[in-house]
Design a protein around this motif. Structure first.
Motif, PDB file in Angstrom:
ATOM      1  N   HIS A  57      18.100  59.919  38.705  1.00 35.69           N
ATOM      2  CA  HIS A  57      18.023  60.530  39.386  1.00 35.69           C
ATOM      3  C   HIS A  57      16.783  60.886  39.083  1.00 35.69           C
ATOM      4  O   HIS A  57      15.076  60.752  39.690  1.00 35.69           O
ATOM      5  N   ALA A  58      16.751  62.086  38.510  1.00 35.07           N
ATOM      6  CA  ALA A  58      15.161  63.140  38.411  1.00 35.07           C
ATOM      7  C   ALA A  58      14.426  62.435  37.935  1.00 35.07           C
ATOM      8  O   ALA A  58      12.943  63.192  37.721  1.00 35.07           O
ATOM      9  N   LEU A  59      15.037  61.497  36.627  1.00 31.28           N
ATOM     10  CA  LEU A  59      13.896  60.711  35.838  1.00 31.28           C
ATOM     11  C   LEU A  59      12.913  59.597  36.606  1.00 31.28           C
ATOM     12  O   LEU A  59      11.837  59.158  35.923  1.00 31.28           O
ATOM     13  N   VAL A  60      13.349  58.999  37.645  1.00 31.62           N
ATOM     14  CA  VAL A  60      12.813  57.944  38.290  1.00 31.62           C
ATOM     15  C   VAL A  60      12.181  58.706  39.303  1.00 31.62           C
ATOM     16  O   VAL A  60      11.079  58.095  39.488  1.00 31.62           O
ATOM     17  N   LEU A  61      12.885  59.234  40.248  1.00 32.36           N
ATOM     18  CA  LEU A  61      12.155  59.850  41.320  1.00 32.36           C
ATOM     19  C   LEU A  61      10.786  61.326  40.577  1.00 32.36           C
ATOM     20  O   LEU A  61      10.698  62.270  41.371  1.00 32.36           O
TER      21      LEU A  61
ATOM     22  N   ARG B  29      11.232  64.074  39.626  1.00 37.82           N
ATOM     23  CA  ARG B  29      11.514  65.464  39.542  1.00 37.82           C
ATOM     24  C   ARG B  29      10.300  66.431  38.586  1.00 37.82           C
ATOM     25  O   ARG B  29      10.281  67.553  38.527  1.00 37.82           O
ATOM     26  N   VAL B  30      11.050  65.538  37.663  1.00 34.41           N
ATOM     27  CA  VAL B  30      10.359  66.269  35.836  1.00 34.41           C
ATOM     28  C   VAL B  30       9.190  65.629  35.251  1.00 34.41           C
ATOM     29  O   VAL B  30       8.610  65.944  34.440  1.00 34.41           O
ATOM     30  N   GLU B  31       8.620  65.098  36.280  1.00 38.08           N
ATOM     31  CA  GLU B  31       7.390  64.745  35.572  1.00 38.08           C
ATOM     32  C   GLU B  31       5.862  66.147  35.861  1.00 38.08           C
ATOM     33  O   GLU B  31       5.795  67.287  35.935  1.00 38.08           O
TER      34      GLU B  31
END
Length: 486
Positions: free
Chosen positions: A180-184, A186-188
């Motif tokens: 989820h963090a990668l798709v959304l 969040r870790v950009e």
């Protein structure tokens, strides 16, 4: 901070807001906006922040960052992707804290929590480093534990957490990085010195749609790493390696000859595992006080991280021997000596199968599985988990997990649909009552696995979280019924 400074890395299509204006803080929830804040309108899973731009302005927002041009006379900045922009302005606002630490990210369906905790232990023991940890169980900042609700927080909250780590003197940041963090995004804006992939099994298909999309999401980690490590025993290993934009180390607990890091002479016991770690011609004995074959893979994940950060194999092995178990991961619970009870976070088909097979190898009597499935999550795995319990346990106790907003009885019916009608089982919807029943009806030599809750100390039902710690339930039941049990 000036709005112009926050937007330094954000693609701006147009702006009516004063770029030289001061910004007090950043907010993505209109109800929390304070005067002088930058409100970022993000399209969420359940609601769209663009609908609340007027609310944010009425609360005193100095400007709005959005991906759709708002109506009326509004001080806005238009960008192609406001979710990605939220991550970038948050990183800038907190001074790019990830750039001030060595970052290690671990992704995969299972094994992330144990692996990150073992990596943290290696870094602390071998380097004497202060480590910040972002995980499912908790977040750690310089020895201070903080509760957590998501595997990877929203980008603003994550950047704030990383900034706190830097302020506390952390030199390393170790993160569980969810799909989820990668798709959304969040870790950009976060670059990892090391990224690791544990495995991939069915989970989160309610969000990703297909296993292929789920795998593609996990693979995104390797587009933001200096170096990576992949579990070659997983069927998706080749996919991950082919997607990687960085050098990748392959590791294997199953003796694959092409692995740069492998395990030999594996020995399993009720209180842990031991094996010989192989890297080229070097061999080192490794002991880990967590039972189960998958513990070998988790240990290799942690060692791989150490190797990617130039920590010698011998030092990694010595550090692992000093580590203790992980809360909620094959966690032994104190019971009378005639039976064994473990708590495990297994809430996916693969994880449930693994923990049951793990405890089968060390059980002297029956293997009993007590489990449920979460509400408002992927319903397709419910009958699968029912079938896995029936196939791998001698007796099943089907109960509730976190029903959330669903009816617990409906979830249980979905689970039972996957179990043969003659499979030995008991259905008790109330989880504390089910645990008490399991203890009261145990037989000498039983191993009882309480699966699904793991580290969690609550149950979420009817949209409300209530305290429920399985360790306390077991201890309380045994204390109240000591004469009958012993």
């Amino acid at each position: 901070m000036k709005l112009r400074e926050l937007l330094a890395e954000v693609p701006v299509q147009e702006a009516t807001a004063c770029l030289d204006g001061d910004i007090r803080d950043i907010c993505y929830n209109s109800r929390r906006v304070m005067p002088g804040d930058l409100f970022v309108a993000v399209e969420g899973m359940k609601s769209d922040g663009h609908r609340f731009i007027r609310d944010a302005l009425e609360r005193g927002a100095a400007a709005v960052l959005c991906q759709r041009r708002p109506e009326g006379d509004v001080p806005y900045v238009l960008t192609p992707d406001s979710r990605k922009a939220l991550a970038l302005v948050s990183a800038a606002f907190f001074g790019h804290p990830a750039d001030k630490m060595c970052m290690v990210g671990v992704t995969g369906t299972n094994g992330k929590t144990t692996s990150t905790i073992l990596i943290e232990h290696i870094l602390e023991d071998c380097l004497g480093a202060k480590v910040g940890l972002v995980g499912t169980i908790s977040n750690w900042i310089g020895g201070q534990e903080l509760a957590t609700e998501r595997t990877t927080p929203e980008s603003y909250d994550l950047q704030r957490l990383l900034a706190q780590m830097v302020s506390a003197g952390c030199q390393y940041g170790v993160m569980e990085v969810s799909s989820h963090a990668l798709v959304l995004d969040r870790v950009e804006g976060i670059h990892f010195q090391a990224g690791l992939f544990t495995n991939l099994t069915q989970d989160h298909l309610d969000f990703h749609g297909t296993v292929e999309s789920y795998a593609q999401a996990k693979a995104r980690l390797f587009s933001r790493c200096d170096a990576g490590a992949v579990n070659l025993d997983d069927p998706w290993a080749d996919f991950m390696m082919n997607q990687a934009d960085c050098p990748v180390l392959g590791y294997s607990a199953e003796g694959r000859p092409e692995a740069a890091l492998g395990a030999e002479n594996v020995s399993l016991a009720a209180d842990g595992v031991s094996f010989t770690a192989r890297r080229g011609t070097e061999r080192r004995a490794v002991s880990l006080h967590i039972p189960g074959r998958f513990s070998v893979s988790n240990a290799l994940t942690a060692i791989s991280a150490g190797l990617l950060l130039n920590i010698p194999l011998a030092d990694c092995a010595a550090a692992l021997e000093k580590s203790q178990g992980v809360k909620g991961r094959v966690e032994l619970v104190p019971t009378p000596p005639d039976f064994t009870m473990v708590i495990d976070y297994a809430h996916t088909p693969d994880a449930l199968e693994k923990v049951l097979k793990t405890m089968r190898e060390v059980s002297r009597g029956r293997l009993v599985a007590l489990f449920g499935c979460g509400g408002d999550r992927d319903a397709t795995k419910r009958p699968i988990m029912g079938r896995i319990a029936a196939e791998n346990a001698d007796f099943s106790i089907v109960t509730s997990d976190n029903p959330r907003t669903e009816e617990p009885e409906k979830i249980i019916r979905d689970i039972l649909a996957g179990m043969p009608a003659d499979a030995p089982r008991q259905v008790i919807c109330d989880r504390p009552a089910a645990i008490g029943w399991a203890i009261a009806h145990h037989q000498p030599g039983d191993v009882i696995v309480l699966a699904g809750k793991g580290h969690e100390t609550y149950q979420e039902a009817n949209g409300e979280k209530r305290h429920m710690d399985e360790r306390e339930i077991v201890a309380d039941y045994i204390k109240r019924n000591e004469e009958q049990i012993i």
